[in-house]
Structures are given as structure tokens and as C-alpha cells.
Design an enzyme around this catalytic site. Sequence first.
Site, PDB file in Angstrom:
ATOM      1  N   GLY A  97      36.376 -15.703 -50.327  1.00 15.85           N
ATOM      2  CA  GLY A  97      36.432 -15.782 -48.871  1.00 15.85           C
ATOM      3  C   GLY A  97      36.496 -17.221 -48.383  1.00 15.85           C
ATOM      4  O   GLY A  97      37.118 -18.086 -49.000  1.00 15.85           O
ATOM      5  N   SER A  98      35.804 -17.492 -47.286  1.00 16.00           N
ATOM      6  CA  SER A  98      35.978 -18.768 -46.581  1.00 16.00           C
ATOM      7  C   SER A  98      35.567 -19.989 -47.389  1.00 16.00           C
ATOM      8  O   SER A  98      36.030 -21.095 -47.104  1.00 16.00           O
ATOM      9  CB  SER A  98      35.212 -18.740 -45.264  1.00 16.00           C
ATOM     10  OG  SER A  98      35.822 -17.836 -44.361  1.00 16.00           O
ATOM     11  N   THR A  99      34.692 -19.834 -48.398  1.00 16.72           N
ATOM     12  CA  THR A  99      34.347 -21.013 -49.202  1.00 16.72           C
ATOM     13  C   THR A  99      35.567 -21.550 -49.950  1.00 16.72           C
ATOM     14  O   THR A  99      35.589 -22.713 -50.346  1.00 16.72           O
ATOM     15  CB  THR A  99      33.232 -20.686 -50.216  1.00 16.72           C
ATOM     16  OG1 THR A  99      33.628 -19.553 -51.009  1.00 16.72           O
ATOM     17  CG2 THR A  99      31.929 -20.364 -49.502  1.00 16.72           C
TER      18      THR A  99
END
Length: 223
Positions: A97-99
Site C-alpha cells: 500500500g501507501s508505504t
Amino acid sequence: VQSDARRRAFSRIERSPTSGATLELTIDEYLQHIVERELEAGVKAHKAEGGTAVVMDPATGEILAMASYPTFNPNLFSSSRPEQRKNRAVTDLYEPGSTFKLVTASAAIEEGVISPNDPVDVSEGLIRFKGRVVHDDHRYGVLTFGDVIVKSSNVGAIKVGLKLGPDRLGAYVSRFGFGRQLSAEFPGESPGIVWNPSKLNDSALASVSMGYQVGVTPLQMVT
């Protein structure tokens, strides 16, 4: 530990250490205790099947703590189950995801596609592909690229990822170590799952740009 053909332990042999054959771990005993305690509490609180946690010194790469839950007592190896013995930090895959947006950002800045202060218009709050719409959690106006990462804008990351293109983004994914094992010292370590850049359409590239349609291990991600 001696085991049979089915890899079941049936006896142990202990002997005194050889003089000079010492081993110094990077594991910090205090941090390891906290990580094991909090990981168990977190898994139970969320009624999860399991979990893992890794603490790394970013300046050296030393692993200060690494834990998996459920776990087992090494002194009672034969009574443990396989799912208790595996090191989830190197065997389990997940979509980061966003990481993962840091990979997109690093590639775009390094390749000169955009700089941290350049504006990115995400005011519509969504971006459309054939049969699919990707939204931001909040409506923003025009953000600097730095703020695209700070606020974790999916739309902003996708727009920059599309400018970057699959080949250049794929090269940086490889340079960061995704898609291959990090260490031969971890039996069963997964290399993760990455894509063939030539087979990515815009929708798939959009997914990768914000950390989906790619599989990573927790150790790869923290590294």
C-alpha cells in the site's frame, strides 16, 4: 537436533561451546522483549491469525528486533506446529500500500520527472481508468509533490507514476531489492512478487505506483 525423514525432531545433543567460536547478535534484548509483547497484544486485540514486527537501525541495516506471532518454545520444538515456527518477516507476502509510494517518489525525483516542490493537481479527488475509478481519502486542491507523499494522495502518486512509466519504475523497484531474496541466511525467505514492466497497462501501473499489485515481505519493506 536430530530429525527423521519427515523432519520431525526426536532428540537433542548438547555440547560445550568451542573456545573462540563466538557469535554476537545485533538483536537488542530489551527491544526484542517489547516487540514480542506488543506484537502478541496487537494480534490478539485485532483477532488476527498472526503478525510480525521488525525493528532496524536505518544507518547500519542491523536488525534490532524481529518477532513473529504465534510463536513457539525452541526447547519444545517437536510439539510445535509449522505455522508457529515460520519467520513471518521473511516468508509472508502482503501488498504494502501507501508505504510503497516512497519507491515511486524516489524514482520520479531521481529521474528528474518531478521535484518535491512541483505542483500536482489532485483537486478532482479521483482518477479514471477503463472500468475502474481510484479515489483519494480526502479532497485536496493542488499539492506540491512533497505533500502528495505527506498526505498519501493516491491520485498524485498515480499521476507521477504514469509520467515515470513502467520501465523506469520497474528499474527502481529492482534497485530497492524487491523481487529477490535479501539474504541466504533465512531459509524459506520469499523473493516477493513483482511484475514484468512490458505487461503493465496504465491501470496496472497506477496500482503499483500506490503500492498494490506487488507482493513484498516485511523485511524487504523495512529495508
